[in-house]
Design a protein around this motif. Structure first.
Motif, PDB file in Angstrom:
ATOM      1  N   MET A 501       0.835  -1.190   0.000  1.00  0.00           N
ATOM      2  CA  MET A 501       0.000   0.000   0.000  1.00  0.00           C
ATOM      3  C   MET A 501       0.872   1.243   0.000  1.00  0.00           C
ATOM      4  SD  MET A 501      -3.366  -0.891   2.043  1.00  0.00           S
ATOM      5  CE  MET A 501      -4.097   0.403   1.071  1.00  0.00           C
ATOM      6  N   SER A 502       0.303   2.334  -0.484  1.00  0.00           N
ATOM      7  CA  SER A 502       0.980   3.628  -0.419  1.00  0.00           C
ATOM      8  C   SER A 502       0.801   4.188   0.980  1.00  0.00           C
ATOM      9  CB  SER A 502       0.367   4.595  -1.431  1.00  0.00           C
ATOM     10  OG  SER A 502       0.434   4.058  -2.736  1.00  0.00           O
ATOM     11  N   HIS A 503       1.855   4.799   1.507  1.00  0.00           N
ATOM     12  CA  HIS A 503       1.759   5.386   2.846  1.00  0.00           C
ATOM     13  C   HIS A 503       2.186   6.847   2.818  1.00  0.00           C
ATOM     14  CE1 HIS A 503       1.184   1.367   4.452  1.00  0.00           C
ATOM     15  NE2 HIS A 503       2.233   0.977   3.775  1.00  0.00           N
ATOM     16  N   PRO A 504       1.299   7.753   3.176  1.00  0.00           N
ATOM     17  CA  PRO A 504       1.663   9.174   3.257  1.00  0.00           C
ATOM     18  C   PRO A 504       2.285   9.466   4.612  1.00  0.00           C
ATOM     19  CG  PRO A 504      -0.704   8.904   3.603  1.00  0.00           C
ATOM     20  CD  PRO A 504      -0.125   7.526   3.425  1.00  0.00           C
ATOM     21  N   HIS A 551       4.276   9.789  11.430  1.00  0.00           N
ATOM     22  CA  HIS A 551       3.371   8.658  11.219  1.00  0.00           C
ATOM     23  C   HIS A 551       2.778   8.637   9.819  1.00  0.00           C
ATOM     24  CE1 HIS A 551      -0.326  11.184  11.576  1.00  0.00           C
ATOM     25  NE2 HIS A 551       0.451  11.934  12.316  1.00  0.00           N
ATOM     26  N   CYS A 552       2.269   7.462   9.475  1.00  0.00           N
ATOM     27  CA  CYS A 552       1.465   7.339   8.262  1.00  0.00           C
ATOM     28  C   CYS A 552       0.160   8.085   8.512  1.00  0.00           C
ATOM     29  CB  CYS A 552       1.185   5.870   7.965  1.00  0.00           C
ATOM     30  SG  CYS A 552       0.035   5.631   6.589  1.00  0.00           S
ATOM     31  N   HIS A 553      -0.294   8.862   7.522  1.00  0.00           N
ATOM     32  CA  HIS A 553      -1.509   9.657   7.742  1.00  0.00           C
ATOM     33  C   HIS A 553      -2.787   8.926   7.346  1.00  0.00           C
ATOM     34  CE1 HIS A 553      -3.597  13.337   8.768  1.00  0.00           C
ATOM     35  NE2 HIS A 553      -2.446  13.847   9.151  1.00  0.00           N
ATOM     36  N   LEU A 554      -2.693   7.668   6.920  1.00  0.00           N
ATOM     37  CA  LEU A 554      -3.916   6.884   6.755  1.00  0.00           C
ATOM     38  C   LEU A 554      -4.403   6.568   8.174  1.00  0.00           C
ATOM     39  CD1 LEU A 554      -2.940   4.453   3.842  1.00  0.00           C
ATOM     40  CD2 LEU A 554      -3.963   6.728   3.723  1.00  0.00           C
ATOM     41  N   SER A 555      -5.608   6.991   8.509  1.00  0.00           N
ATOM     42  CA  SER A 555      -6.044   6.959   9.914  1.00  0.00           C
ATOM     43  C   SER A 555      -5.887   5.594  10.545  1.00  0.00           C
ATOM     44  CB  SER A 555      -7.504   7.385  10.012  1.00  0.00           C
ATOM     45  OG  SER A 555      -7.635   8.725   9.605  1.00  0.00           O
ATOM     46  N   TYR A 556      -6.265   4.534   9.799  1.00  0.00           N
ATOM     47  CA  TYR A 556      -6.277   3.204  10.400  1.00  0.00           C
ATOM     48  C   TYR A 556      -4.885   2.571  10.410  1.00  0.00           C
ATOM     49  CZ  TYR A 556     -11.067   4.466   9.861  1.00  0.00           C
ATOM     50  OH  TYR A 556     -12.230   5.194   9.923  1.00  0.00           O
ATOM     51  N   HIS A 557      -3.994   3.046   9.547  1.00  0.00           N
ATOM     52  CA  HIS A 557      -2.606   2.586   9.617  1.00  0.00           C
ATOM     53  C   HIS A 557      -1.908   3.224  10.814  1.00  0.00           C
ATOM     54  CE1 HIS A 557      -2.221   1.466   5.055  1.00  0.00           C
ATOM     55  NE2 HIS A 557      -3.319   0.987   5.611  1.00  0.00           N
ATOM     56  N   ALA A 558      -2.156   4.519  11.020  1.00  0.00           N
ATOM     57  CA  ALA A 558      -1.535   5.207  12.153  1.00  0.00           C
ATOM     58  C   ALA A 558      -1.993   4.557  13.457  1.00  0.00           C
ATOM     59  CB  ALA A 558      -1.904   6.689  12.129  1.00  0.00           C
ATOM     60  N   GLY A 561      -0.399   1.250  14.303  1.00  0.00           N
ATOM     61  CA  GLY A 561       0.983   1.211  14.776  1.00  0.00           C
ATOM     62  C   GLY A 561       2.034   1.798  13.867  1.00  0.00           C
ATOM     63  N   MET A 562       1.663   2.293  12.671  1.00  0.00           N
ATOM     64  CA  MET A 562       2.657   2.907  11.779  1.00  0.00           C
ATOM     65  C   MET A 562       2.859   4.350  12.241  1.00  0.00           C
ATOM     66  SD  MET A 562       2.808   2.865   7.624  1.00  0.00           S
ATOM     67  CE  MET A 562       3.146   1.143   7.318  1.00  0.00           C
ATOM     68  N   PHE A 563       3.558   4.493  13.340  1.00  0.00           N
ATOM     69  CA  PHE A 563       3.597   5.743  14.092  1.00  0.00           C
ATOM     70  C   PHE A 563       4.873   5.706  14.942  1.00  0.00           C
ATOM     71  CE2 PHE A 563       0.394   8.974  15.704  1.00  0.00           C
ATOM     72  CZ  PHE A 563       1.259   9.641  16.571  1.00  0.00           C
TER      73      PHE A 563
HETATM   74 CU   LIG Z   1      -0.039   3.622   5.890  1.00  0.00          CU
END
Ligand SMILES: [Cu+2]
Length: 594
Positions: A501-504, A551-558, A561-563
């Protein structure tokens, strides 16, 4: 710390005292924001959400460079809240991230933010508490420069894109945890398989499917969450937000992607767009037919409609599962044709090449008797985060650091260096025109001198889609040590996307100088999107002390734990940053389901 959590009368008194002590300082305006439960009507469904001053999106805050703002935020919810000023350079105690910058804002409390405005451009603000942001807690910020803009325009509109879903954020996260493809409505079917057999032949189609099955992922996994309605300034496609113009005028459109999860590809059929700003910073103008805006990014473009007719602003989601639509028109109630959604992109093996342990060379040797590889139902027990046989040595092909060459639009060459070669996600402009790439961005004025980084920090963006775990270097936030930086250094971050996936990626408090191979002309951004299977470099002048979020700005990724917490030590005011503590502290919110 407590001095920042004073109530309103206290805060005003502090401002007055401050003004008397420092009369030379311009006293800026005082802004009052309430955090409220609101009803969001998308034109397709209604839901209860969270807004500011009674609406979602909240007000457009207009600041002026050089002013000192005082913002009183009153929490009318029965749960804690916070406001983060996305992309603003400010003291870390004002950054608004619970547990990192401050304790959060308890129900009934008023928190007074005070900070100087030291920049210009288009930004936004949003809650950093629980899933309040996907539930509607966002607004836009426009900062006017003290001097002149380097480009001309007659009108100015904020175009804030959001993705509202009938389900609440809590419910979406629960469903994703239970079944990560819960919201994926574009899954491939047996019918698709036989179509591929017809196109590619049985062996190729089967090898492809088995490789995807091994990965426990699907080639249609472009978006985690589908089924949303995309909005422009709070209005759905049917409600049709409209901006008026007189033919011949130059219009500045300030695109802000405040979505929880949705990347958009934006075009305005019939109009060429000139990109003049990225993430609030002026860039050398680029004329494009279309551009992609990652979650949390902003792009300002100028258009000049000359005809006395309506034009559609069409923002398709990257996975083509929805679109936002608005209109530019000389008069109200005029409409232009709304294009069809294009075919959803399919991820390719190139998008997975960041995945450790994948060897694409020996696909022919696959054992075809093990047909269960195509069955997505028995996908338990695979954890890609710790697959053996990791080999990063063959990542050079995707290294963007030496990107100066080979960037021509040569049909044989890579179409965009920020996508893996052969990626299914590489964008193409609808009309055959130019699609903006990060590689096109050049700073209008370099903000920092170009100097060698003091060190490199590698951050691998990792995940396990099957269990909906997202992490950095295989470790999720709650188990991770902070990233420690020294005030005054320049750090080169190497972001390696090992997921599909792309991660902002958004660094708070400091600018991210994106390496597009342009040296001192590299653009500075607050959010850098990293496409699957790619490695992106960004450098940071560590010029802001304190504790920050990255952090990743995709709400559910952040949330998954992508934070990371970033601690900047050794600055002039460094007393050792202590953990904010309070009864108000709560990082997740138990919202009501709809
Ligand atoms: Cu992400």
């Amino acid at each position: 710390m407590r001095k920042y959590t004073t109530g309103k009368p206290h805060g005003l008194l502090a401002v007055l005292v401050f003004a008397m002590l420092a009369p030379a300082f311009a006293l800026g305006d005082v802004y009052d924001i309430s955090v409220d439960r609101v009803t969001i009507n998308t034109g397709e469904f209604e839901k209860e959400g969270i807004g500011y001053n009674g609406s979602s999106p909240g007000p457009v805050l207009r600041f002026k460079e050089g002013e000192d703002v005082t913002i009183n935020v009153t929490n009318n919810l029965d749960e804690p809240t916070s406001i983060h000023w996305h992309g603003l350079i400010l003291p870390f105690q004002m950054d608004g991230v619970p547990d990192i910058s401050f304790v959060g804002i308890a129900p009934g409390e008023t928190f007074t933010y005070e900070f100087p405005i030291v920049q210009t451009g288009t930004f936004w603000f949003h809650s950093h508490t629980g899933f309040q942001e996907p539930n509607g807690a966002y607004g836009a910020i426009v900062i006017e420069p003290e001097g002149r803009e380097p480009f001309r325009y007659d009108r100015d509109y904020v175009v804030q894109l959001t993705d509202q879903h009938p389900h609440s954020g809590d419910r979406i996260m629960r469903n994703l945890k239970m079944m990560p493809d819960y919201y994926n409505r574009q899954q491939q079917t047996v019918g698709d398989f036989f179509e591929d057999v017809a196109d590619e032949g049985f062996q190729a189609a089967l090898a492809d499917r088995m490789a995807w099955g091994d990965m426990r992922m699907m080639s249609s996994d472009v978006e985690d969450v589908q089924g949303f309605t995309a909005l422009i300034n709070g209005e759905g496609p049917e409600q049709n937000w409209t901006g008026l113009f007189k033919p011949g005028e130059r219009i500045r459109l300030r695109f802000i992607n405040s979505s929880a999860m949705t990347y958009f590809d934006i075009r305005i059929p019939g109009l060429e767009m000139t990109v003049v700003q990225a993430d609030g910073n002026n860039v050398q103008p680029v004329k494009v037919g279309e551009f992609r805006i990652a979650v949390a990014e902003t792009f300002d473009v100028i258009v000049q409609p000359k005809e006395d007719r309506a034009y559609t602003i069409f923002a398709e989601s990257m996975g083509r599962s929805g679109y936002a639509r608005g209109t530019l028109a000389p008069r109200q109630n005029m409409v232009a044709e709304v294009p069809e959604l294009r075919e959803p992109p399919e991820l390719t093996m190139a998008d997975m090449s960041g995945m450790p342990g994948m060897d694409h060379s020996n696909m022919e040797g696959m054992d075809h008797s093990n047909m269960k590889g195509m069955d997505h139902s028995n996908t338990e027990g695979m954890d890609h985060s710790n697959m053996k046989g990791m080999d990063h040595s063959n990542m050079e092909g995707m290294d963007h650091s030496n990107m100066g060459q080979g960037m021509s639009a040569d049909s044989a060459g890579p179409s965009d260096p920020f996508y893996a070669e052969g990626s299914g996600l590489t964008p193409e402009a609808f009309n055959g025109g130019k699609f903006l790439s990060y590689a096109d961005l050049r700073a209008q004025n370099p903000l920092y001198e170009d100097r060698e980084p003091t060190r490199e920090i590698e951050l691998r963006l990792t995940g396990n889609m099957e269990r909906y775990i997202w992490s950095i270097n295989g470790v999720k936030y709650e188990d991770a040590d902070p990233i420690r930086l020294q005030y005054g250094e320049r750090v080169r971050f190497k972001l390696v996307n090992e997921t599909m996936m792309s991660h902002p990626m958004h660094l708070h408090g400091m600018w991210s100088i994106l390496d597009v191979g342009a040296g001192k002309w590299n653009p500075i951004k607050h959010t850098v999107s990293v496409a699957p299977g790619t490695t992106v470099y960004m450098e940071t002048e560590v010029d802001a002390e304190g504790q920050w979020a990255f952090h990743c700005h995709l709400s559910y990724h952040a949330d998954a734990g992508m934070f990371r917490k970033v601690v900047v030590e050794g600055g002039p005011g460094d007393e050792g940053w202590s953990e904010p503590t309070s009864a108000a502290q709560a990082s997740t919110v138990k919202g009501s389901d709809s």
